[in-house]
Structures are given as structure tokens and as C-alpha cells.
Design an enzyme around this catalytic site. Structure first.
Site, mmCIF file in Angstrom:
data_model
loop_
_atom_site.group_PDB
_atom_site.id
_atom_site.type_symbol
_atom_site.label_atom_id
_atom_site.label_comp_id
_atom_site.label_asym_id
_atom_site.label_seq_id
_atom_site.Cartn_x
_atom_site.Cartn_y
_atom_site.Cartn_z
ATOM 1 N N LYS A 34 57.039 47.249 3.773
ATOM 2 C CA LYS A 34 58.005 47.738 4.757
ATOM 3 C C LYS A 34 57.889 46.950 6.054
ATOM 4 O O LYS A 34 56.795 46.608 6.488
ATOM 5 C CB LYS A 34 57.757 49.224 5.048
ATOM 6 C CG LYS A 34 58.181 50.160 3.917
ATOM 7 C CD LYS A 34 58.028 51.612 4.331
ATOM 8 C CE LYS A 34 58.527 52.558 3.255
ATOM 9 N NZ LYS A 34 58.380 53.983 3.658
ATOM 10 N N ARG A 38 51.344 55.596 -6.751
ATOM 11 C CA ARG A 38 50.785 54.961 -5.550
ATOM 12 C C ARG A 38 49.868 55.943 -4.813
ATOM 13 O O ARG A 38 48.785 55.577 -4.363
ATOM 14 C CB ARG A 38 51.938 54.493 -4.662
ATOM 15 C CG ARG A 38 51.541 53.973 -3.286
ATOM 16 C CD ARG A 38 52.791 53.430 -2.599
ATOM 17 N NE ARG A 38 52.692 53.373 -1.157
ATOM 18 C CZ ARG A 38 52.202 52.339 -0.479
ATOM 19 N NH1 ARG A 38 51.720 51.292 -1.132
ATOM 20 N NH2 ARG A 38 52.186 52.344 0.835
ATOM 21 N N ARG A 98 54.534 50.200 -4.021
ATOM 22 C CA ARG A 98 55.781 50.959 -4.060
ATOM 23 C C ARG A 98 56.609 50.415 -5.227
ATOM 24 O O ARG A 98 56.454 49.260 -5.612
ATOM 25 C CB ARG A 98 56.555 50.812 -2.749
ATOM 26 C CG ARG A 98 55.796 51.279 -1.505
ATOM 27 C CD ARG A 98 56.599 50.996 -0.238
ATOM 28 N NE ARG A 98 55.923 51.473 0.957
ATOM 29 C CZ ARG A 98 55.088 50.751 1.697
ATOM 30 N NH1 ARG A 98 54.842 49.477 1.361
ATOM 31 N NH2 ARG A 98 54.505 51.256 2.770
ATOM 32 N N TYR A 134 45.728 61.299 3.170
ATOM 33 C CA TYR A 134 44.998 61.404 1.902
ATOM 34 C C TYR A 134 43.688 62.158 2.056
ATOM 35 O O TYR A 134 43.194 62.739 1.096
ATOM 36 C CB TYR A 134 44.753 60.007 1.320
ATOM 37 C CG TYR A 134 46.037 59.334 0.921
ATOM 38 C CD1 TYR A 134 46.681 59.679 -0.253
ATOM 39 C CD2 TYR A 134 46.627 58.383 1.737
ATOM 40 C CE1 TYR A 134 47.880 59.085 -0.607
ATOM 41 C CE2 TYR A 134 47.825 57.787 1.388
ATOM 42 C CZ TYR A 134 48.439 58.144 0.218
ATOM 43 O OH TYR A 134 49.640 57.562 -0.126
ATOM 44 N N HIS A 170 56.337 57.007 -7.214
ATOM 45 C CA HIS A 170 55.604 56.980 -5.948
ATOM 46 C C HIS A 170 54.296 57.760 -6.042
ATOM 47 O O HIS A 170 53.341 57.474 -5.319
ATOM 48 C CB HIS A 170 56.474 57.532 -4.822
ATOM 49 C CG HIS A 170 56.106 56.986 -3.470
ATOM 50 N ND1 HIS A 170 56.162 55.638 -3.171
ATOM 51 C CD2 HIS A 170 55.648 57.599 -2.341
ATOM 52 C CE1 HIS A 170 55.789 55.447 -1.921
ATOM 53 N NE2 HIS A 170 55.453 56.620 -1.401
ATOM 54 N N HIS A 210 49.875 50.371 5.210
ATOM 55 C CA HIS A 210 50.277 51.312 6.252
ATOM 56 C C HIS A 210 50.074 50.683 7.624
ATOM 57 O O HIS A 210 49.011 50.126 7.909
ATOM 58 C CB HIS A 210 49.456 52.604 6.167
ATOM 59 C CG HIS A 210 49.820 53.480 5.013
ATOM 60 N ND1 HIS A 210 49.003 54.464 4.527
ATOM 61 C CD2 HIS A 210 50.941 53.530 4.252
ATOM 62 C CE1 HIS A 210 49.586 55.076 3.518
ATOM 63 N NE2 HIS A 210 50.771 54.524 3.330
#
Length: 304
Positions: A182, A253, A159, A285, A250, A276
Site C-alpha cells: 500500500k 495474512r 495481501r 495482533y 485476508h 505496516h
């Protein structure tokens, strides 16, 4: 204003989220706003009644009234679904603590919405973007910096916030980087030679003192690089290349993940590389890849 008793309950739940779930500060802020709005509505909806009693007696009709109120003030389905998720989590915690039945709240269905699929660049476009950003700056060290940042985004799948949080102490880039993403989640990301070389070229030209512990990527005055600078240079580059508005930092990524998947990468490994928490997030994806396959099929299939 909500009743002090409810405020105390909300603060207690948020404290637990922070301590046990390691929730990030911005996540806690969003939770607070969502649940506060819900409690304020319910308090007014029940004629101004305060305390835990009315909250414990919420019905499905009350929930539908809240959701209709939110939609009426322009809240989208995606945002409402997020708010409902926060409310349910809080309500489950509160019901266990206070000993009441939470079924009326927990069984309310989330509004349906179309999930936005990632918009990756084609492999050739991603490479063209890396080459083009170098042409936007007048100073060689700034050009090298911008190239290094975009190369790191694409080559490591970071990110923009993660790339700009790299420190000078991490240069030269090692074979693997420990990235805090995150929610404070740590992951290990391999470093490609192209990314290492791009960062090294920037470091050689950078006129600022890259003291250990300071940010690796610097703005023109020597402070931490603002993400807007990279967004702007990519905006200029995409216009010159004729790429869509979705060609953002982004998107690099997303391109990293999609190109790995297309090359036969394992979905679980890609999940780990992206950081994730849920495989379902990474599975988006596969939809992108399938959609692109259908586009090729539609374009190439012979028609009578």
C-alpha cells in the site's frame, strides 16, 4: 458544486499528497471525496457563501453540525473518523498556506468506534485450508494454482492483491521477494520452501505461456487471475471444513502474523514483514493473542 477557489486549493493539496507523501491513487480518491463533501456542506451551511473566507472562519459549532449531518445520513463512526482525519489534514495545510487559525477544526474529537480485530485461523485450520482448496478444481493445474496462491498468502503474509501482482519473471521464487504494498511502500519478504515448492508445482502444470513480465497466476483463459476466483474457492473450502465466514484470503495474512507472534516473533519484525506503516496497526495482533489466551484460560480454569 464547490467554489472554484476551493477546488483549486483541494487540487493543490492532493497534488502535494501525491508528490511528497507518495499517497496511492485510491487513497487520493478517498481524500477528494471526503474533503469535497465537507466543503460542500460548509458552503451550504454558510448560506451558499463561497471562497476561502467562510472556510477560514469555521467554528466548532460548524464542525459539530457537519458531523451530525454525516451521522444523520448513515455514515458510521469509523468512516466519519476517516473523513475527519482527511479534513483536518487538508485544513492544516490550507491554514498554513492562507495564514488563518485552524484550531476550531483541529481540536474536534474523532468519534469513538470499536476497532475490528483481525480474525486469524488456528494453525491447524490454516493448514487444512491449504490442503482443501486443491480439492475444488477439476483441472490439476487450477488445483495447483489455487494451492500455490493460498500457500503464498499464508507463508509470506501477502495481501491478495500483492500475491496476484507477482510476475512470471519472479518464478522460480527467490529466497526473498521485494513486495510493493500500500502506498507504494517496498518491503522484503523471505520465501519459505513450502511456498516456493507450491508455486513451482503450479508452473510445471500451467498450460499458458508464462512469458517474463506477465502475471504469474493465470485465470482459466490465460489472463491475470481475478481475486474473486480465490475468494470463491476459499468460500467452498471453509464450508466443507466448518470454518467461519471470516476464513477469507485476508485471514491467511492475519494468520501468518498471529502465528509468528505466538511463536515468539518480534513485533517490529512482523511489522516489516507485513508492510505496516505504523506499529500501532501491527499491535492489533497482540490483542488477538491476548484474547485467545483468555479464551483458553476461561475454558481450562477449574471452577468451584
Amino acid at each position: 458544486m464547490i467554489a472554484p477557489q476551493l477546488t483549486d486549493a483541494l487540487n493543490g493539496w492532493l497534488a502535494q499528497c501525491a508528490a511528497l507523501n507518495d499517497a496511492a491513487d485510491h487513497t487520493l480518491t478517498a481524500y477528494r471525496a471526503d474533503v469535497q463533501g465537507f466543503l460542500a456542506f460548509m458552503q451550504n451551511h454558510n448560506g451558499g457563501a463561497v471562497g476561502l473566507g467562510p472556510i477560514a472562519r469555521i467554528t466548532t459549532g460548524d464542525m459539530r453540525a457537519w458531523m451530525a449531518h454525516e451521522r444523520g445520513r448513515g455514515v458510521g463512526a469509523r468512516s466519519l473518523a476517516r473523513s475527519l482525519s482527511a479534513v483536518k489534514t487538508f485544513y492544516r495545510w490550507l491554514s498554513e498556506r492562507e495564514g488563518f487559525e485552524p484550531t476550531a477544526v483541529l481540536t474536534i474529537r474523532s468519534p469513538k468506534f470499536t476497532k475490528k480485530l483481525p480474525r486469524p485461523l488456528e494453525e491447524t485450520a490454516a493448514r487444512a485450508m491449504i490442503d482443501r482448496v486443491e480439492c475444488q478444481a477439476l483441472e490439476p493445474w487450477v488445483a495447483a494454482r489455487d494451492t500455490a496462491v493460498v500457500t503464498v498468502l499464508y507463508g509470506l503474509g501477502l495481501r491478495i492483491s500483492e500475491a496476484l501482482s507477482l510476475t512470471a519473471a519472479q518464478s522460480p521464487l527467490p529466497d526473498v521477494l521485494r513486495i510493493t504494498g500500500k502506498g507504494g511502500k517496498m518491503r522484503i519478504v523471505p520465501v519459505l520452501p513450502a511456498a516456493r515448492d507450491a508455486v513451482a508445482a503450479y508452473v510445471r502444470l500451467c498450460p499458458h505461456d508464462l512469458a517474463d513480465g506477465g502475471p504469474l497466476f493465470r485465470g482459466v483463459r490465460g489472463g491475470a487471475l481475478n481475486p474473486r476466483a480465490i475468494q470463491k474457492v476459499m468460500e467452498l473450502s471453509r464450508l466443507q471444513l466448518g470454518l467461519p465466514a471470516t476464513a477469507t484470503p485476508h485471514a491467511m495474512r492475519h494468520s501468518f502474523a498471529t502465528h509468528l507472534l505466538t511463536a515468539g516473533g518480534d513485533l517490529r519484525c512482523i511489522q516489516e514483514l507485513l508492510g505496516h506503516a505504523s506499529l500501532s496497526t501491527t499491535q492489533a495482533y497482540t490483542s488477538v493473542d491476548a484474547a485467545r489466551l483468555m479464551e483458553v484460560y476461561d475454558a481450562a480454569h477449574p471452577r468451584a
